[in-house]
Design a protein around this motif. Structure first.
Motif, PDB file in Angstrom:
ATOM      1  N   PRO A  82       3.957  -9.212   1.985  1.00 59.35           N
ATOM      2  CA  PRO A  82       4.986  -9.639   1.035  1.00 59.35           C
ATOM      3  C   PRO A  82       6.402  -9.622   1.633  1.00 59.35           C
ATOM      4  O   PRO A  82       7.198 -10.517   1.377  1.00 59.35           O
ATOM      5  CB  PRO A  82       4.854  -8.646  -0.123  1.00 59.35           C
ATOM      6  CG  PRO A  82       3.417  -8.238  -0.085  1.00 59.35           C
ATOM      7  CD  PRO A  82       3.098  -8.157   1.389  1.00 59.35           C
ATOM      8  N   VAL A  83       6.709  -8.624   2.438  1.00 63.03           N
ATOM      9  CA  VAL A  83       8.031  -8.550   3.073  1.00 63.03           C
ATOM     10  C   VAL A  83       8.165  -9.663   4.116  1.00 63.03           C
ATOM     11  O   VAL A  83       9.215 -10.304   4.222  1.00 63.03           O
ATOM     12  CB  VAL A  83       8.274  -7.158   3.693  1.00 63.03           C
ATOM     13  CG1 VAL A  83       9.503  -7.161   4.591  1.00 63.03           C
ATOM     14  CG2 VAL A  83       8.430  -6.111   2.599  1.00 63.03           C
ATOM     15  N   GLN A  84       7.101  -9.917   4.870  1.00 62.00           N
ATOM     16  CA  GLN A  84       7.131 -11.012   5.854  1.00 62.00           C
ATOM     17  C   GLN A  84       7.429 -12.353   5.167  1.00 62.00           C
ATOM     18  O   GLN A  84       8.083 -13.218   5.733  1.00 62.00           O
ATOM     19  CB  GLN A  84       5.797 -11.117   6.587  1.00 62.00           C
ATOM     20  CG  GLN A  84       5.495  -9.974   7.518  1.00 62.00           C
ATOM     21  CD  GLN A  84       4.144 -10.162   8.172  1.00 62.00           C
ATOM     22  OE1 GLN A  84       3.878 -11.182   8.790  1.00 62.00           O
ATOM     23  NE2 GLN A  84       3.266  -9.168   8.020  1.00 62.00           N
ATOM     24  N   GLN A 140       0.862  -1.183   0.000  1.00 61.80           N
ATOM     25  CA  GLN A 140       0.000   0.000   0.000  1.00 61.80           C
ATOM     26  C   GLN A 140       0.896   1.230   0.000  1.00 61.80           C
ATOM     27  O   GLN A 140       1.647   1.468   0.938  1.00 61.80           O
ATOM     28  CB  GLN A 140      -0.915  -0.012   1.231  1.00 61.80           C
ATOM     29  CG  GLN A 140      -1.947   1.079   1.175  1.00 61.80           C
ATOM     30  CD  GLN A 140      -3.080   0.844   2.162  1.00 61.80           C
ATOM     31  OE1 GLN A 140      -3.338  -0.266   2.582  1.00 61.80           O
ATOM     32  NE2 GLN A 140      -3.750   1.910   2.527  1.00 61.80           N
ATOM     33  N   PHE A 141       0.797   2.022  -1.064  1.00 57.58           N
ATOM     34  CA  PHE A 141       1.693   3.153  -1.253  1.00 57.58           C
ATOM     35  C   PHE A 141       1.207   4.437  -0.601  1.00 57.58           C
ATOM     36  O   PHE A 141       2.000   5.323  -0.308  1.00 57.58           O
ATOM     37  CB  PHE A 141       1.932   3.399  -2.747  1.00 57.58           C
ATOM     38  CG  PHE A 141       2.526   2.208  -3.430  1.00 57.58           C
ATOM     39  CD1 PHE A 141       3.823   1.804  -3.161  1.00 57.58           C
ATOM     40  CD2 PHE A 141       1.793   1.462  -4.325  1.00 57.58           C
ATOM     41  CE1 PHE A 141       4.380   0.696  -3.770  1.00 57.58           C
ATOM     42  CE2 PHE A 141       2.334   0.344  -4.949  1.00 57.58           C
ATOM     43  CZ  PHE A 141       3.625  -0.033  -4.672  1.00 57.58           C
ATOM     44  N   PHE A 142      -0.101   4.574  -0.377  1.00 52.96           N
ATOM     45  CA  PHE A 142      -0.658   5.779   0.225  1.00 52.96           C
ATOM     46  C   PHE A 142      -1.642   5.386   1.319  1.00 52.96           C
ATOM     47  O   PHE A 142      -2.306   4.362   1.230  1.00 52.96           O
ATOM     48  CB  PHE A 142      -1.400   6.617  -0.824  1.00 52.96           C
ATOM     49  CG  PHE A 142      -0.522   7.042  -1.965  1.00 52.96           C
ATOM     50  CD1 PHE A 142       0.372   8.078  -1.833  1.00 52.96           C
ATOM     51  CD2 PHE A 142      -0.588   6.377  -3.179  1.00 52.96           C
ATOM     52  CE1 PHE A 142       1.193   8.452  -2.871  1.00 52.96           C
ATOM     53  CE2 PHE A 142       0.222   6.741  -4.236  1.00 52.96           C
ATOM     54  CZ  PHE A 142       1.118   7.781  -4.082  1.00 52.96           C
ATOM     55  N   TYR A 143      -1.722   6.233   2.352  1.00 52.45           N
ATOM     56  CA  TYR A 143      -2.656   5.989   3.448  1.00 52.45           C
ATOM     57  C   TYR A 143      -3.003   7.343   4.049  1.00 52.45           C
ATOM     58  O   TYR A 143      -2.103   8.117   4.392  1.00 52.45           O
ATOM     59  CB  TYR A 143      -2.003   5.096   4.512  1.00 52.45           C
ATOM     60  CG  TYR A 143      -2.924   4.685   5.625  1.00 52.45           C
ATOM     61  CD1 TYR A 143      -3.664   3.509   5.554  1.00 52.45           C
ATOM     62  CD2 TYR A 143      -3.060   5.465   6.768  1.00 52.45           C
ATOM     63  CE1 TYR A 143      -4.506   3.122   6.568  1.00 52.45           C
ATOM     64  CE2 TYR A 143      -3.894   5.084   7.803  1.00 52.45           C
ATOM     65  CZ  TYR A 143      -4.623   3.913   7.695  1.00 52.45           C
ATOM     66  OH  TYR A 143      -5.459   3.540   8.702  1.00 52.45           O
ATOM     67  N   GLY A 198      13.387   3.806   0.549  1.00 48.19           N
ATOM     68  CA  GLY A 198      13.920   2.484   0.825  1.00 48.19           C
ATOM     69  C   GLY A 198      12.875   1.488   1.312  1.00 48.19           C
ATOM     70  O   GLY A 198      13.139   0.298   1.354  1.00 48.19           O
ATOM     71  N   ASP A 199      11.688   1.966   1.705  1.00 51.52           N
ATOM     72  CA  ASP A 199      10.596   1.082   2.119  1.00 51.52           C
ATOM     73  C   ASP A 199       9.631   0.893   0.964  1.00 51.52           C
ATOM     74  O   ASP A 199       9.462   1.775   0.129  1.00 51.52           O
ATOM     75  CB  ASP A 199       9.833   1.657   3.312  1.00 51.52           C
ATOM     76  CG  ASP A 199      10.593   1.531   4.619  1.00 51.52           C
ATOM     77  OD1 ASP A 199      11.505   0.692   4.694  1.00 51.52           O
ATOM     78  OD2 ASP A 199      10.265   2.268   5.567  1.00 51.52           O
ATOM     79  N   CYS A 200       8.962  -0.269   0.943  1.00 56.40           N
ATOM     80  CA  CYS A 200       8.071  -0.574  -0.175  1.00 56.40           C
ATOM     81  C   CYS A 200       6.654  -0.049   0.035  1.00 56.40           C
ATOM     82  O   CYS A 200       5.915   0.128  -0.925  1.00 56.40           O
ATOM     83  CB  CYS A 200       8.031  -2.082  -0.423  1.00 56.40           C
ATOM     84  SG  CYS A 200       7.379  -3.016   0.972  1.00 56.40           S
ATOM     85  N   CYS A 201       6.257   0.205   1.298  1.00 55.53           N
ATOM     86  CA  CYS A 201       4.876   0.641   1.531  1.00 55.53           C
ATOM     87  C   CYS A 201       4.758   1.376   2.861  1.00 55.53           C
ATOM     88  O   CYS A 201       5.700   1.422   3.648  1.00 55.53           O
ATOM     89  CB  CYS A 201       3.930  -0.560   1.495  1.00 55.53           C
ATOM     90  SG  CYS A 201       4.116  -1.668   2.907  1.00 55.53           S
ATOM     91  N   VAL A 202       3.583   1.948   3.115  1.00 55.09           N
ATOM     92  CA  VAL A 202       3.358   2.710   4.347  1.00 55.09           C
ATOM     93  C   VAL A 202       3.425   1.824   5.584  1.00 55.09           C
ATOM     94  O   VAL A 202       3.831   2.281   6.649  1.00 55.09           O
ATOM     95  CB  VAL A 202       2.029   3.502   4.302  1.00 55.09           C
ATOM     96  CG1 VAL A 202       2.086   4.595   3.261  1.00 55.09           C
ATOM     97  CG2 VAL A 202       0.840   2.600   4.075  1.00 55.09           C
ATOM     98  N   PHE A 203       3.042   0.548   5.472  1.00 54.24           N
ATOM     99  CA  PHE A 203       3.106  -0.339   6.634  1.00 54.24           C
ATOM    100  C   PHE A 203       4.550  -0.638   7.018  1.00 54.24           C
ATOM    101  O   PHE A 203       4.874  -0.749   8.198  1.00 54.24           O
ATOM    102  CB  PHE A 203       2.320  -1.629   6.381  1.00 54.24           C
ATOM    103  CG  PHE A 203       0.836  -1.393   6.362  1.00 54.24           C
ATOM    104  CD1 PHE A 203       0.134  -1.184   7.531  1.00 54.24           C
ATOM    105  CD2 PHE A 203       0.141  -1.366   5.163  1.00 54.24           C
ATOM    106  CE1 PHE A 203      -1.237  -0.953   7.526  1.00 54.24           C
ATOM    107  CE2 PHE A 203      -1.224  -1.136   5.141  1.00 54.24           C
ATOM    108  CZ  PHE A 203      -1.912  -0.928   6.316  1.00 54.24           C
ATOM    109  N   CYS A 204       5.443  -0.745   6.028  1.00 52.73           N
ATOM    110  CA  CYS A 204       6.858  -0.961   6.326  1.00 52.73           C
ATOM    111  C   CYS A 204       7.487   0.287   6.952  1.00 52.73           C
ATOM    112  O   CYS A 204       8.400   0.188   7.751  1.00 52.73           O
ATOM    113  CB  CYS A 204       7.609  -1.377   5.073  1.00 52.73           C
ATOM    114  SG  CYS A 204       7.218  -3.074   4.568  1.00 52.73           S
ATOM    115  N   SER A 205       6.977   1.459   6.605  1.00 51.68           N
ATOM    116  CA  SER A 205       7.521   2.706   7.138  1.00 51.68           C
ATOM    117  C   SER A 205       6.927   3.097   8.490  1.00 51.68           C
ATOM    118  O   SER A 205       7.646   3.561   9.372  1.00 51.68           O
ATOM    119  CB  SER A 205       7.270   3.855   6.151  1.00 51.68           C
ATOM    120  OG  SER A 205       8.019   3.679   4.976  1.00 51.68           O
TER     121      SER A 205
END
Length: 69
Positions: free
Chosen positions: A61-63, A29-32, A46-53
């Motif tokens: 997917p990262v998990q 998810q790129f926006f929230y 460097g992060d792929c999405c808002v949850f990683c950040s």
């Protein structure tokens, strides 16, 4: 096999509001939009999405050691 966690507590860096939310299992998810201050969150460099950040748990997917891009 590791269990994939699908909920993450997302904390707004602007106002500190925190909400537990369901993450998409097969995408990033790129926006929230923060429910409190309406700031639109985007991933940090460097992060792929808002949850990683901003989340308490990295995205599914990262998990699973898969690429988000």
């Amino acid at each position: 096999m590791n269990t994939i966690i699908t909920k993450s507590g997302l904390t707004c860096p602007n106002c500190g509001y925190r909400k537990e939310d369901e993450m998409p299992e097969d995408a990033c998810q790129f926006f929230y939009e923060c429910e409190n201050c309406h700031t639109v969150l985007k991933p940090k460099q460097g992060d792929c999405c808002v949850f990683c950040s901003y989340g308490s748990v990295k995205c599914p997917p990262v998990q699973a050691d898969k690429s988000c891009r």
